[in-house]
Design a protein around this motif. Structure first.
Motif, PDB file in Angstrom:
ATOM      1  N   HIS A  29       0.841  -1.206   0.000  1.00  0.00           N
ATOM      2  CA  HIS A  29       0.000   0.000   0.000  1.00  0.00           C
ATOM      3  C   HIS A  29       0.875   1.255   0.000  1.00  0.00           C
ATOM      4  O   HIS A  29       0.581   2.226  -0.703  1.00  0.00           O
ATOM      5  N   ALA A  30       1.931   1.237   0.822  1.00  0.00           N
ATOM      6  CA  ALA A  30       2.848   2.376   0.862  1.00  0.00           C
ATOM      7  C   ALA A  30       3.498   2.589  -0.504  1.00  0.00           C
ATOM      8  O   ALA A  30       3.653   3.728  -0.965  1.00  0.00           O
ATOM      9  N   LEU A  31       3.866   1.490  -1.166  1.00  0.00           N
ATOM     10  CA  LEU A  31       4.476   1.585  -2.493  1.00  0.00           C
ATOM     11  C   LEU A  31       3.480   2.170  -3.495  1.00  0.00           C
ATOM     12  O   LEU A  31       3.838   3.037  -4.309  1.00  0.00           O
ATOM     13  N   ALA A  32       2.234   1.730  -3.451  1.00  0.00           N
ATOM     14  CA  ALA A  32       1.221   2.260  -4.361  1.00  0.00           C
ATOM     15  C   ALA A  32       1.009   3.754  -4.132  1.00  0.00           C
ATOM     16  O   ALA A  32       0.931   4.542  -5.087  1.00  0.00           O
ATOM     17  N   TYR A  33       0.945   4.163  -2.861  1.00  0.00           N
ATOM     18  CA  TYR A  33       0.777   5.588  -2.554  1.00  0.00           C
ATOM     19  C   TYR A  33       1.968   6.402  -3.080  1.00  0.00           C
ATOM     20  O   TYR A  33       1.785   7.489  -3.634  1.00  0.00           O
ATOM     21  N   ALA A  34       3.184   5.887  -2.880  1.00  0.00           N
ATOM     22  CA  ALA A  34       4.374   6.615  -3.345  1.00  0.00           C
ATOM     23  C   ALA A  34       4.384   6.749  -4.864  1.00  0.00           C
ATOM     24  O   ALA A  34       4.769   7.792  -5.407  1.00  0.00           O
ATOM     25  N   ARG A  35       3.956   5.720  -5.565  1.00  0.00           N
ATOM     26  CA  ARG A  35       3.948   5.784  -7.027  1.00  0.00           C
ATOM     27  C   ARG A  35       2.833   6.688  -7.543  1.00  0.00           C
ATOM     28  O   ARG A  35       2.974   7.315  -8.598  1.00  0.00           O
TER      29      ARG A  35
ATOM     30  N   LEU B 206      -7.544   2.922  -2.050  1.00  0.00           N
ATOM     31  CA  LEU B 206      -6.894   2.680  -3.338  1.00  0.00           C
ATOM     32  C   LEU B 206      -7.912   2.280  -4.401  1.00  0.00           C
ATOM     33  O   LEU B 206      -7.791   2.670  -5.570  1.00  0.00           O
ATOM     34  N   LEU B 207      -8.910   1.510  -4.020  1.00  0.00           N
ATOM     35  CA  LEU B 207      -9.976   1.161  -4.963  1.00  0.00           C
ATOM     36  C   LEU B 207     -10.715   2.417  -5.423  1.00  0.00           C
ATOM     37  O   LEU B 207     -11.038   2.567  -6.605  1.00  0.00           O
ATOM     38  N   ALA B 208     -10.966   3.332  -4.475  1.00  0.00           N
ATOM     39  CA  ALA B 208     -11.672   4.570  -4.813  1.00  0.00           C
ATOM     40  C   ALA B 208     -10.833   5.434  -5.748  1.00  0.00           C
ATOM     41  O   ALA B 208     -11.347   5.985  -6.737  1.00  0.00           O
ATOM     42  N   VAL B 209      -9.538   5.554  -5.449  1.00  0.00           N
ATOM     43  CA  VAL B 209      -8.652   6.352  -6.308  1.00  0.00           C
ATOM     44  C   VAL B 209      -8.573   5.726  -7.691  1.00  0.00           C
ATOM     45  O   VAL B 209      -8.636   6.427  -8.719  1.00  0.00           O
ATOM     46  N   GLY B 210      -8.445   4.403  -7.756  1.00  0.00           N
ATOM     47  CA  GLY B 210      -8.349   3.712  -9.037  1.00  0.00           C
ATOM     48  C   GLY B 210      -9.601   3.841  -9.882  1.00  0.00           C
ATOM     49  O   GLY B 210      -9.531   3.861 -11.124  1.00  0.00           O
TER      50      GLY B 210
ATOM     51  N   ALA C 259      -4.595   5.929 -12.428  1.00  0.00           N
ATOM     52  CA  ALA C 259      -4.243   5.403 -11.111  1.00  0.00           C
ATOM     53  C   ALA C 259      -4.296   3.887 -11.037  1.00  0.00           C
ATOM     54  O   ALA C 259      -3.459   3.254 -10.381  1.00  0.00           O
ATOM     55  N   LEU C 260      -5.282   3.274 -11.691  1.00  0.00           N
ATOM     56  CA  LEU C 260      -5.461   1.838 -11.560  1.00  0.00           C
ATOM     57  C   LEU C 260      -4.233   1.068 -12.028  1.00  0.00           C
ATOM     58  O   LEU C 260      -3.790   0.120 -11.366  1.00  0.00           O
TER      59      LEU C 260
ATOM     60  N   VAL D 263      -1.185   2.164 -12.118  1.00  0.00           N
ATOM     61  CA  VAL D 263      -0.114   2.431 -11.162  1.00  0.00           C
ATOM     62  C   VAL D 263      -0.252   1.524  -9.940  1.00  0.00           C
ATOM     63  O   VAL D 263       0.711   0.913  -9.473  1.00  0.00           O
ATOM     64  N   ILE D 264      -1.466   1.427  -9.422  1.00  0.00           N
ATOM     65  CA  ILE D 264      -1.724   0.626  -8.224  1.00  0.00           C
ATOM     66  C   ILE D 264      -1.496  -0.860  -8.504  1.00  0.00           C
ATOM     67  O   ILE D 264      -0.855  -1.568  -7.709  1.00  0.00           O
ATOM     68  N   THR D 265      -2.005  -1.330  -9.643  1.00  0.00           N
ATOM     69  CA  THR D 265      -1.826  -2.742 -10.015  1.00  0.00           C
ATOM     70  C   THR D 265      -0.354  -3.075 -10.213  1.00  0.00           C
ATOM     71  O   THR D 265       0.132  -4.119  -9.773  1.00  0.00           O
ATOM     72  N   GLY D 266       0.370  -2.168 -10.871  1.00  0.00           N
ATOM     73  CA  GLY D 266       1.805  -2.387 -11.090  1.00  0.00           C
ATOM     74  C   GLY D 266       2.592  -2.405  -9.797  1.00  0.00           C
ATOM     75  O   GLY D 266       3.533  -3.191  -9.636  1.00  0.00           O
ATOM     76  N   ALA D 267       2.200  -1.547  -8.856  1.00  0.00           N
ATOM     77  CA  ALA D 267       2.890  -1.502  -7.567  1.00  0.00           C
ATOM     78  C   ALA D 267       2.737  -2.825  -6.824  1.00  0.00           C
ATOM     79  O   ALA D 267       3.695  -3.353  -6.257  1.00  0.00           O
ATOM     80  N   ARG D 268       1.528  -3.368  -6.825  1.00  0.00           N
ATOM     81  CA  ARG D 268       1.314  -4.650  -6.146  1.00  0.00           C
ATOM     82  C   ARG D 268       2.132  -5.756  -6.809  1.00  0.00           C
ATOM     83  O   ARG D 268       2.782  -6.549  -6.132  1.00  0.00           O
ATOM     84  N   ALA D 269       2.089  -5.815  -8.150  1.00  0.00           N
ATOM     85  CA  ALA D 269       2.824  -6.863  -8.860  1.00  0.00           C
ATOM     86  C   ALA D 269       4.322  -6.775  -8.558  1.00  0.00           C
ATOM     87  O   ALA D 269       4.987  -7.791  -8.316  1.00  0.00           O
ATOM     88  N   ASP D 270       4.860  -5.566  -8.564  1.00  0.00           N
ATOM     89  CA  ASP D 270       6.291  -5.386  -8.295  1.00  0.00           C
ATOM     90  C   ASP D 270       6.632  -5.767  -6.860  1.00  0.00           C
ATOM     91  O   ASP D 270       7.681  -6.362  -6.601  1.00  0.00           O
ATOM     92  N   TYR D 271       5.740  -5.410  -5.932  1.00  0.00           N
ATOM     93  CA  TYR D 271       6.029  -5.751  -4.535  1.00  0.00           C
ATOM     94  C   TYR D 271       5.989  -7.254  -4.315  1.00  0.00           C
ATOM     95  O   TYR D 271       6.854  -7.817  -3.635  1.00  0.00           O
TER      96      TYR D 271
END
Length: 351
Positions: free
Chosen positions: A129-135, A263-267, A273-274, A276-284
């Motif tokens: 979640h922190a990674l998604a927020y930073a990205r 994050l769902l709301a932002v996406g 945003a979506l 970015v958030i999906t990519g952050a999770r995959a990378d983490y």
């Protein structure tokens, strides 16, 4: 314990008993900056014994949080000066409590006792979640509103779960791990303890600790296998009293839910945003699994598995050799003439 965090980032639960401790909680202060540098040096000295690191793969930056946010116990944003004055005042006011005692002749009297009545508990955002927020910040989508709202809600949940007085909240975004501190008092304004003095009642917070929480977060998110959580779950079961979860674990799970929802709301409302958030999770997930594979206990398990497989293969090869030798012996006994070759005599031969 699988997933034990050997990186020393400071204690997650501590007494706020000095002016220096108050200054450290303000992430914009010089004291905090010095402490952060000391922590970085300490991390380097223990780098060789790190078992598992659950931090995000990127360096996290949150420009919209401006180095940190300070909130009063009511959730109102306050300045550094207000924060310092508030906590130093409370540190002195809540440094003792008054208890009623009874003399041998039955008369009651008041007794003043010293205590460390101001404490703090740190809760981290789940790394993905922190990674998604930073990205999201990196692509110009500030997350200040979401993070501050989640911290305010977490403060209300802490008050509900603990029964203590929430005095302040501090959001720390610049230490490689987006986290917050809840500062609370165990003594009320009437100088009475907010938990029983004696007997079997609650005395202080029941805590699971960062290693248990970090492991269970990764397991429950499907990043690490369920087997990694067995020891953590066993330890946790031993720590439960009356089926009540440790406060830090409950708060971490509550914060995870708040962040997922945000994050769902932002996406859903921001087209970029979506992804970015999906990519952050995959990378983490990829990074966390690679780190797990490099863990000494996992490497040892793999070596033992390969050794066992090699031993089984060696045993199978030896068994095949024995079976082959027996097969050859049977053939020699059943067909002696053929095995000797032509013109070596025998019935019907030599005509």
């Amino acid at each position: 314990m699988s997933g034990r965090r050997a990186k020393q980032r400071g204690r997650t639960h501590a007494i706020v008993g000095t002016e220096r401790a108050v200054a450290h909680l303000d992430s914009t202060s010089e004291t905090h900056a010095r402490d952060r540098e000391l922590a970085k040096r300490a991390e380097k000295t223990v780098a060789g014994v790190i078992i598992a690191d659950d931090s995000p793969p990127d360096t996290l930056k949150f420009p919209s949080l401006e180095g940190g946010v300070l909130l009063g116990g009511d959730g109102r944003e306050i300045s550094s000066e207000e924060h310092e004055s508030l906590l130093n005042g409370l540190r002195k006011e809540r440094g003792h409590y008054v208890v009623t005692q009874r003399r041998s002749d039955g008369r009651e009297y008041k007794r003043r006792r010293k205590t460390n009545g101001l404490r703090q508990l740190a809760i981290s955002f789940r790394p993905e979640h922190a990674l998604a927020y930073a990205r999201l910040e990196r692509v110009g989508l500030g997350v200040r509103r979401e993070v501050v709202d989640e911290v305010r809600r977490l403060g209300a949940e802490f008050k509900r779960l603990s029964g203590y007085r929430l005095e302040a909240l501090e959001i720390h975004p610049e230490e490689g791990s987006l986290h917050l501190h809840l500062v609370y008092s165990t003594v009320g304004p009437d100088q009475k303890l907010l938990h029983p003095v004696g007997g079997a009642g609650r005395k202080g917070l029941r805590l699971a600790g960062p290693s248990v929480i970090g492991t269970l977060r990764l397991v429950e998110a499907g990043v690490w296998p369920e087997s990694d959580g067995r020891l953590a779950r066993k330890w946790l079961a031993d720590r439960r009293r009356g089926g009540v979860e440790p406060v830090d674990l409950s708060l971490s799970q509550y914060l995870d839910g708040l962040a997922e929802k945000a994050l769902l709301a932002v996406g859903s409302r921001e087209p970029t945003a979506l992804a970015v958030i999906t990519g952050a999770r995959a990378d983490y997930v990829k990074c966390a699994r690679e780190r797990r594979e490099a863990r000494p206990d996992v490497l040892e398990e793999r070596v033992n598995e390969l050794q066992g497989r090699n031993d089984r293969l060696s045993s199978e090869v030896e068994q095949l050799r024995v079976e082959l030798a027996l097969a050859k012996e049977v053939q020699v006994n059943r067909f002696p003439a053929r095995l000797r070759g032509p013109n070596l005599g025998g019935p019907g031969m030599g005509m």
